[in-house]
Write a protein that holds these residues in place. Structure first.
Motif, PDB file in Angstrom:
ATOM      1  N   ASN A 129       0.755  -1.372  -0.344  1.00  0.00           N
ATOM      2  CA  ASN A 129       0.137   0.208   0.473  1.00  0.00           C
ATOM      3  C   ASN A 129       1.140   1.353  -0.104  1.00  0.00           C
ATOM      4  O   ASN A 129       0.772   2.741  -0.010  1.00  0.00           O
ATOM      5  CB  ASN A 129      -0.868   0.588   1.310  1.00  0.00           C
ATOM      6  N   GLY A 130       2.152   0.783   0.012  1.00  0.00           N
ATOM      7  CA  GLY A 130       3.352   1.973   0.193  1.00  0.00           C
ATOM      8  C   GLY A 130       3.155   3.330  -0.729  1.00  0.00           C
ATOM      9  O   GLY A 130       2.786   4.690  -1.132  1.00  0.00           O
ATOM     10  N   ALA A 131       2.537   2.731  -2.275  1.00  0.00           N
ATOM     11  CA  ALA A 131       2.916   3.842  -3.769  1.00  0.00           C
ATOM     12  C   ALA A 131       1.445   4.258  -3.476  1.00  0.00           C
ATOM     13  O   ALA A 131       1.397   5.789  -3.690  1.00  0.00           O
ATOM     14  CB  ALA A 131       3.042   2.885  -4.474  1.00  0.00           C
ATOM     15  N   GLY A 132       0.279   3.861  -2.717  1.00  0.00           N
ATOM     16  CA  GLY A 132      -1.237   4.396  -2.823  1.00  0.00           C
ATOM     17  C   GLY A 132      -1.396   5.613  -1.920  1.00  0.00           C
ATOM     18  O   GLY A 132      -1.464   6.807  -2.311  1.00  0.00           O
ATOM     19  N   VAL A 133       0.219   5.616  -0.879  1.00  0.00           N
ATOM     20  CA  VAL A 133      -0.105   6.477   0.012  1.00  0.00           C
ATOM     21  C   VAL A 133       0.652   7.659  -0.835  1.00  0.00           C
ATOM     22  O   VAL A 133       0.306   8.888  -0.495  1.00  0.00           O
ATOM     23  CB  VAL A 133       0.721   6.350   1.229  1.00  0.00           C
ATOM     24  N   MET A 134       1.659   7.566  -1.873  1.00  0.00           N
ATOM     25  CA  MET A 134       2.422   8.937  -2.560  1.00  0.00           C
ATOM     26  C   MET A 134       1.542   9.201  -3.169  1.00  0.00           C
ATOM     27  O   MET A 134       1.332  10.185  -3.340  1.00  0.00           O
ATOM     28  CB  MET A 134       3.994   7.847  -2.608  1.00  0.00           C
ATOM     29  N   THR A 135       0.333   8.050  -3.923  1.00  0.00           N
ATOM     30  CA  THR A 135      -0.155   9.006  -4.809  1.00  0.00           C
ATOM     31  C   THR A 135      -1.277   9.878  -4.257  1.00  0.00           C
ATOM     32  O   THR A 135      -1.712  10.808  -4.904  1.00  0.00           O
ATOM     33  CB  THR A 135      -0.932   7.574  -5.682  1.00  0.00           C
ATOM     34  N   ALA A 136      -1.484   8.933  -3.014  1.00  0.00           N
ATOM     35  CA  ALA A 136      -2.771  10.531  -2.163  1.00  0.00           C
ATOM     36  C   ALA A 136      -2.452  11.724  -1.923  1.00  0.00           C
ATOM     37  O   ALA A 136      -2.952  12.757  -1.527  1.00  0.00           O
ATOM     38  CB  ALA A 136      -3.358   9.218  -1.235  1.00  0.00           C
ATOM     39  N   GLY A 137      -1.204  12.207  -2.122  1.00  0.00           N
ATOM     40  CA  GLY A 137      -0.431  13.518  -1.533  1.00  0.00           C
ATOM     41  C   GLY A 137       0.863  13.589  -0.780  1.00  0.00           C
ATOM     42  O   GLY A 137       1.243  14.118  -1.104  1.00  0.00           O
ATOM     43  N   ALA A 138       1.270  11.822   0.004  1.00  0.00           N
ATOM     44  CA  ALA A 138       2.428  12.222   0.831  1.00  0.00           C
ATOM     45  C   ALA A 138       3.377  12.403  -0.029  1.00  0.00           C
ATOM     46  O   ALA A 138       3.537  12.031  -1.090  1.00  0.00           O
ATOM     47  CB  ALA A 138       2.361  10.834   1.701  1.00  0.00           C
ATOM     48  N   ASP A 139       4.664  13.044   1.218  1.00  0.00           N
ATOM     49  CA  ASP A 139       5.595  13.296   0.292  1.00  0.00           C
ATOM     50  C   ASP A 139       6.314  12.211   1.098  1.00  0.00           C
ATOM     51  O   ASP A 139       7.374  11.990   0.308  1.00  0.00           O
ATOM     52  CB  ASP A 139       6.203  14.698   0.828  1.00  0.00           C
ATOM     53  N   GLY A 140       6.249  10.934   1.090  1.00  0.00           N
ATOM     54  CA  GLY A 140       7.116  10.162   2.186  1.00  0.00           C
ATOM     55  C   GLY A 140       6.195   9.130   2.888  1.00  0.00           C
ATOM     56  O   GLY A 140       5.030   9.192   3.153  1.00  0.00           O
ATOM     57  N   ILE A 141       6.804   7.976   2.872  1.00  0.00           N
ATOM     58  CA  ILE A 141       6.272   6.807   4.051  1.00  0.00           C
ATOM     59  C   ILE A 141       7.401   6.379   5.017  1.00  0.00           C
ATOM     60  O   ILE A 141       8.370   6.233   4.479  1.00  0.00           O
ATOM     61  CB  ILE A 141       5.762   5.223   2.992  1.00  0.00           C
ATOM     62  N   ALA A 142       6.998   6.527   6.223  1.00  0.00           N
ATOM     63  CA  ALA A 142       7.127   5.934   7.330  1.00  0.00           C
ATOM     64  C   ALA A 142       7.363   4.517   7.089  1.00  0.00           C
ATOM     65  O   ALA A 142       6.293   4.524   7.287  1.00  0.00           O
ATOM     66  CB  ALA A 142       6.738   6.992   8.646  1.00  0.00           C
ATOM     67  N   VAL A 143       8.237   3.815   7.280  1.00  0.00           N
ATOM     68  CA  VAL A 143       7.841   2.627   7.650  1.00  0.00           C
ATOM     69  C   VAL A 143       8.687   2.156   8.944  1.00  0.00           C
ATOM     70  O   VAL A 143       9.919   2.190   8.855  1.00  0.00           O
ATOM     71  CB  VAL A 143       8.168   1.497   5.887  1.00  0.00           C
ATOM     72  N   VAL A 144       8.397   0.796   9.406  1.00  0.00           N
ATOM     73  CA  VAL A 144       8.831   0.446  10.839  1.00  0.00           C
ATOM     74  C   VAL A 144       9.155  -1.367  10.734  1.00  0.00           C
ATOM     75  O   VAL A 144      10.197  -1.398  10.285  1.00  0.00           O
ATOM     76  CB  VAL A 144       7.996   0.206  11.945  1.00  0.00           C
ATOM     77  N   SER A 145       7.878  -2.335  10.738  1.00  0.00           N
ATOM     78  CA  SER A 145       7.633  -3.273  10.554  1.00  0.00           C
ATOM     79  C   SER A 145       8.535  -4.494   9.184  1.00  0.00           C
ATOM     80  O   SER A 145       8.902  -5.095   9.136  1.00  0.00           O
ATOM     81  CB  SER A 145       6.779  -4.122  11.623  1.00  0.00           C
ATOM     82  N   ALA A 146       7.971  -3.315   8.296  1.00  0.00           N
ATOM     83  CA  ALA A 146       8.339  -3.463   7.202  1.00  0.00           C
ATOM     84  C   ALA A 146       9.725  -3.465   6.529  1.00  0.00           C
ATOM     85  O   ALA A 146       9.910  -4.440   5.276  1.00  0.00           O
ATOM     86  CB  ALA A 146       7.597  -2.604   5.864  1.00  0.00           C
ATOM     87  N   ILE A 147      10.216  -2.996   7.350  1.00  0.00           N
ATOM     88  CA  ILE A 147      11.363  -3.439   7.420  1.00  0.00           C
ATOM     89  C   ILE A 147      12.607  -4.525   8.406  1.00  0.00           C
ATOM     90  O   ILE A 147      13.470  -4.341   8.072  1.00  0.00           O
ATOM     91  CB  ILE A 147      12.333  -1.459   6.859  1.00  0.00           C
ATOM     92  N   VAL A 148      12.160  -3.121   9.950  1.00  0.00           N
ATOM     93  CA  VAL A 148      12.929  -3.663  10.806  1.00  0.00           C
ATOM     94  C   VAL A 148      12.843  -5.144  10.755  1.00  0.00           C
ATOM     95  O   VAL A 148      13.761  -5.865  11.234  1.00  0.00           O
ATOM     96  CB  VAL A 148      13.186  -2.625  12.054  1.00  0.00           C
ATOM     97  N   ALA A 149      11.419  -5.564  10.444  1.00  0.00           N
ATOM     98  CA  ALA A 149      11.174  -6.841  11.212  1.00  0.00           C
ATOM     99  C   ALA A 149      11.866  -8.417   9.927  1.00  0.00           C
ATOM    100  O   ALA A 149      11.875  -9.029   9.982  1.00  0.00           O
ATOM    101  CB  ALA A 149       9.744  -7.375  11.081  1.00  0.00           C
ATOM    102  N   ALA A 150      11.864  -7.502   8.525  1.00  0.00           N
ATOM    103  CA  ALA A 150      12.239  -7.987   7.403  1.00  0.00           C
ATOM    104  C   ALA A 150      13.615  -9.169   7.734  1.00  0.00           C
ATOM    105  O   ALA A 150      14.579  -8.771   8.594  1.00  0.00           O
ATOM    106  CB  ALA A 150      12.721  -7.223   5.960  1.00  0.00           C
TER     107      ALA A 150
END
Length: 212
Positions: free
Chosen positions: A172-193
């Motif tokens: 869903n990250g791309a959708g957040v950007m398309t909705a107008g965000a300048d960035g996405i902040a992620v925690v588990s998607a990277i830290v827990a990978a």
């Protein structure tokens, strides 16, 4: 910070999800995969340990030109010369933090409502972390999810950069950007990978291809 900040893939650390790996190890891999900004968040360690970890992170991130943001703790940010601070609604007021921090320091503010976001912009925030975009297991004391429509509403009202956080990952990250965000902040998607570099690279590719 004199140069523009790239908030597009913003990593927030969480040692509870690190699977016995060090935060420095995870950050190194994540930045190698495309992370553009790092927020060090520590809720349980001592102040001395927080500072030691922040200093080690900053020394490495400086070589990569990636800003280090400290969560909540203005004293830690000052001690290590971090790029800035991220404050919640119950933390030090932005005006007080601005008085203490060096000129040019970044100040990000968490906002769960448009009213909070507008106040943060008016008071001189550099960017706003809008949350939660989606339901998230990493924080349980949050407002109802904004959803993509909430991101769109925020974008129409706010001029400074918006970073979406909360339940954001590859799907869903791309959708957040398309909705107008300048960035996405992620925690588990990277830290827990299992492979933070691979996870960051996939997220970066997705938002560059579909979200910008």
């Amino acid at each position: 910070m004199n140069r523009p900040v790239d908030y597009s893939l913003y990593l927030v650390t969480d040692r509870g999800l690190a699977k016995e790996r060090s935060i420095l190890e995870i950050v190194k891999k994540a930045v190698s995969g495309g992370v553009t900004c790092v927020q060090l968040r520590e809720k349980a360690c001592s102040t001395r340990e927080f500072i030691d970890q922040a200093r080690a992170l900053k020394a490495w991130l400086d070589q990569k030109g990636v800003p280090l943001i400290i969560n909540d703790r203005v004293d830690v940010a000052l001690a290590v010369g971090a790029s800035g601070i991220h404050l919640g609604q119950s933390d030090m007021h932005i005006r007080d933090a601005r008085c203490l921090l060096p000129e040019g320091s970044l100040i990000g503010i968490s906002a769960e409502s448009q009213e909070d976001a507008l106040a943060a912009e008016r008071d001189g925030g550099d960017y706003i972390g809008i949350s939660p975009v989606f339901a998230t297991p990493t924080k349980t004391d949050t407002a109802p999810p904004l959803g993509l429509e909430g991101v769109r509403r925020m974008r129409k009202a706010i001029r400074i950069p918006l970073v979406g956080i909360g339940g954001i990952g590859l799907s869903n990250g791309a959708g957040v950007m398309t909705a107008g965000a300048d960035g996405i902040a992620v925690v588990s998607a990277i830290v827990a990978a299992d492979d933070p570099k691979k996870a960051a690279r996939a997220l970066k590719k997705a938002i560059e291809k579909n979200g910008t």
